[in-house]
Design a protein around this motif. Structure first.
Motif, PDB file in Angstrom:
ATOM      1  N   SER A  24      11.417  52.508  30.599  1.00 31.85           N
ATOM      2  CA  SER A  24      11.909  52.289  31.958  1.00 31.85           C
ATOM      3  C   SER A  24      13.263  51.571  31.947  1.00 31.85           C
ATOM      4  N   LEU A  25      13.521  50.777  30.925  1.00 31.46           N
ATOM      5  CA  LEU A  25      14.786  50.046  30.829  1.00 31.46           C
ATOM      6  C   LEU A  25      15.931  50.921  30.329  1.00 31.46           C
ATOM      7  N   ILE A  26      15.622  51.851  29.432  1.00 30.27           N
ATOM      8  CA  ILE A  26      16.690  52.617  28.786  1.00 30.27           C
ATOM      9  C   ILE A  26      16.724  54.078  29.211  1.00 30.27           C
ATOM     10  N   SER A  27      15.839  54.473  30.112  1.00 26.55           N
ATOM     11  CA  SER A  27      15.849  55.873  30.533  1.00 26.55           C
ATOM     12  C   SER A  27      17.025  56.134  31.460  1.00 26.55           C
ATOM     13  N   GLY A  28      17.403  57.346  31.529  1.00 25.77           N
ATOM     14  CA  GLY A  28      18.575  57.750  32.298  1.00 25.77           C
ATOM     15  C   GLY A  28      19.534  58.443  31.355  1.00 25.77           C
ATOM     16  N   LYS A  29      20.385  59.250  31.914  1.00 27.73           N
ATOM     17  CA  LYS A  29      21.254  60.086  31.089  1.00 27.73           C
ATOM     18  C   LYS A  29      22.204  59.283  30.205  1.00 27.73           C
ATOM     19  N   TYR A  30      22.676  58.133  30.675  1.00 31.61           N
ATOM     20  CA  TYR A  30      23.737  57.430  29.955  1.00 31.61           C
ATOM     21  C   TYR A  30      23.401  56.015  29.480  1.00 31.61           C
ATOM     22  N   LYS A  31      22.263  55.458  29.855  1.00 27.32           N
ATOM     23  CA  LYS A  31      22.005  54.053  29.526  1.00 27.32           C
ATOM     24  C   LYS A  31      22.018  53.780  28.024  1.00 27.32           C
ATOM     25  N   MET A  32      21.367  54.625  27.253  1.00 30.50           N
ATOM     26  CA  MET A  32      21.358  54.399  25.804  1.00 30.50           C
ATOM     27  C   MET A  32      22.757  54.568  25.225  1.00 30.50           C
ATOM     28  N   THR A  33      23.522  55.489  25.770  1.00 33.83           N
ATOM     29  CA  THR A  33      24.896  55.697  25.307  1.00 33.83           C
ATOM     30  C   THR A  33      25.753  54.478  25.630  1.00 33.83           C
ATOM     31  N   ILE A  34      25.567  53.916  26.806  1.00 32.37           N
ATOM     32  CA  ILE A  34      26.296  52.692  27.180  1.00 32.37           C
ATOM     33  C   ILE A  34      25.944  51.561  26.219  1.00 32.37           C
ATOM     34  N   LEU A  35      24.660  51.367  25.970  1.00 35.13           N
ATOM     35  CA  LEU A  35      24.222  50.305  25.062  1.00 35.13           C
ATOM     36  C   LEU A  35      24.793  50.509  23.662  1.00 35.13           C
ATOM     37  N   TYR A  36      24.748  51.735  23.193  1.00 35.83           N
ATOM     38  CA  TYR A  36      25.260  52.023  21.857  1.00 35.83           C
ATOM     39  C   TYR A  36      26.773  51.815  21.792  1.00 35.83           C
ATOM     40  N   THR A  37      27.476  52.183  22.848  1.00 38.94           N
ATOM     41  CA  THR A  37      28.928  51.975  22.906  1.00 38.94           C
ATOM     42  C   THR A  37      29.252  50.489  22.840  1.00 38.94           C
ATOM     43  N   LEU A  38      28.497  49.686  23.582  1.00 36.37           N
ATOM     44  CA  LEU A  38      28.717  48.231  23.543  1.00 36.37           C
ATOM     45  C   LEU A  38      28.391  47.659  22.176  1.00 36.37           C
ATOM     46  N   MET A  39      27.404  48.230  21.496  1.00 40.81           N
ATOM     47  CA  MET A  39      27.087  47.771  20.155  1.00 40.81           C
ATOM     48  C   MET A  39      28.246  48.091  19.203  1.00 40.81           C
ATOM     49  N   GLU A  40      28.804  49.276  19.329  1.00 38.66           N
ATOM     50  CA  GLU A  40      29.875  49.706  18.430  1.00 38.66           C
ATOM     51  C   GLU A  40      31.193  48.983  18.683  1.00 38.66           C
ATOM     52  N   PHE A  41      31.527  48.758  19.948  1.00 40.46           N
ATOM     53  CA  PHE A  41      32.848  48.243  20.288  1.00 40.46           C
ATOM     54  C   PHE A  41      32.845  46.797  20.783  1.00 40.46           C
ATOM     55  N   GLY A  42      31.671  46.184  20.943  1.00 39.06           N
ATOM     56  CA  GLY A  42      31.588  44.775  21.344  1.00 39.06           C
ATOM     57  C   GLY A  42      31.863  44.582  22.819  1.00 39.06           C
ATOM     58  N   ILE A  43      32.927  43.890  23.123  1.00 39.04           N
ATOM     59  CA  ILE A  43      33.305  43.619  24.511  1.00 39.04           C
ATOM     60  C   ILE A  43      34.177  44.773  25.005  1.00 39.04           C
ATOM     61  N   VAL A  44      33.751  45.383  26.119  1.00 38.26           N
ATOM     62  CA  VAL A  44      34.429  46.581  26.610  1.00 38.26           C
ATOM     63  C   VAL A  44      34.631  46.477  28.119  1.00 38.26           C
ATOM     64  N   ARG A  45      35.774  46.933  28.578  1.00 32.48           N
ATOM     65  CA  ARG A  45      36.062  46.977  30.011  1.00 32.48           C
ATOM     66  C   ARG A  45      35.580  48.301  30.602  1.00 32.48           C
ATOM     67  N   PHE A  46      35.435  48.331  31.923  1.00 29.42           N
ATOM     68  CA  PHE A  46      34.875  49.481  32.622  1.00 29.42           C
ATOM     69  C   PHE A  46      35.606  50.783  32.263  1.00 29.42           C
ATOM     70  N   ASN A  47      36.940  50.777  32.392  1.00 25.38           N
ATOM     71  CA  ASN A  47      37.713  51.995  32.122  1.00 25.38           C
ATOM     72  C   ASN A  47      37.598  52.446  30.672  1.00 25.38           C
ATOM     73  N   GLU A  48      37.484  51.490  29.767  1.00 23.46           N
ATOM     74  CA  GLU A  48      37.286  51.837  28.356  1.00 23.46           C
ATOM     75  C   GLU A  48      35.943  52.528  28.172  1.00 23.46           C
ATOM     76  N   LEU A  49      34.913  51.975  28.799  1.00 26.73           N
ATOM     77  CA  LEU A  49      33.589  52.608  28.728  1.00 26.73           C
ATOM     78  C   LEU A  49      33.648  54.037  29.240  1.00 26.73           C
ATOM     79  N   GLN A  50      34.335  54.223  30.340  1.00 24.95           N
ATOM     80  CA  GLN A  50      34.436  55.552  30.930  1.00 24.95           C
ATOM     81  C   GLN A  50      35.154  56.519  29.975  1.00 24.95           C
ATOM     82  N   ARG A  51      36.146  56.027  29.256  1.00 21.43           N
ATOM     83  CA  ARG A  51      36.848  56.874  28.277  1.00 21.43           C
ATOM     84  C   ARG A  51      35.956  57.166  27.068  1.00 21.43           C
TER      85      ARG A  51
END
Length: 113
Positions: A24-51
């Protein structure tokens, strides 16, 4: 405790399991991708995440980030400046999910058809 052979699926309350809660916490099309992106890149701004996450809309990213923050998986840090600056990172709780996401990546690499 019931033996697995005598248990019946109709009597189980799978929605009350840890598996269901985690999903229930990680379901959704992009939540796991967002979490993984933050793991890979650390601190990220909104526009960077979108890119980094090609194809995610502003609305979807915004909603997903709000839900992840509400669930305590990410930290949103807002700086009082003009223009506004907001950074996202994994919380300790979010970091504790990373071994699970890593395991999913490993499984996917090994079992990709």
């Amino acid at each position: 405790m019931n033996d697995k052979k005598t248990r019946c699926i109709k009597n189980e309350k799978l929605c009350e399991t840890g598996f269901s809660y985690t999903l229930s916490l990680i379901s959704g099309k992009y939540k796991m991708t967002i979490l993984y992106t933050l793991m890979e890149f650390g601190i990220v701004r909104f526009n960077e995440l979108q890119r980094y996450i090609n194809g995610i809309s502003f609305k979807t990213l915004s909603l997903s980030l709000k839900e992840l923050e509400s669930d305590g998986l990410i930290v949103r840090k807002e700086y009082p400046q003009i223009p506004p600056k907001v950074e996202y990172s994994l919380s300790e709780r979010g970091k504790s999910l990373m071994p699970i996401l890593d395991g999913m990546c490993e499984w996917g690499d090994k079992n990709r058809l």
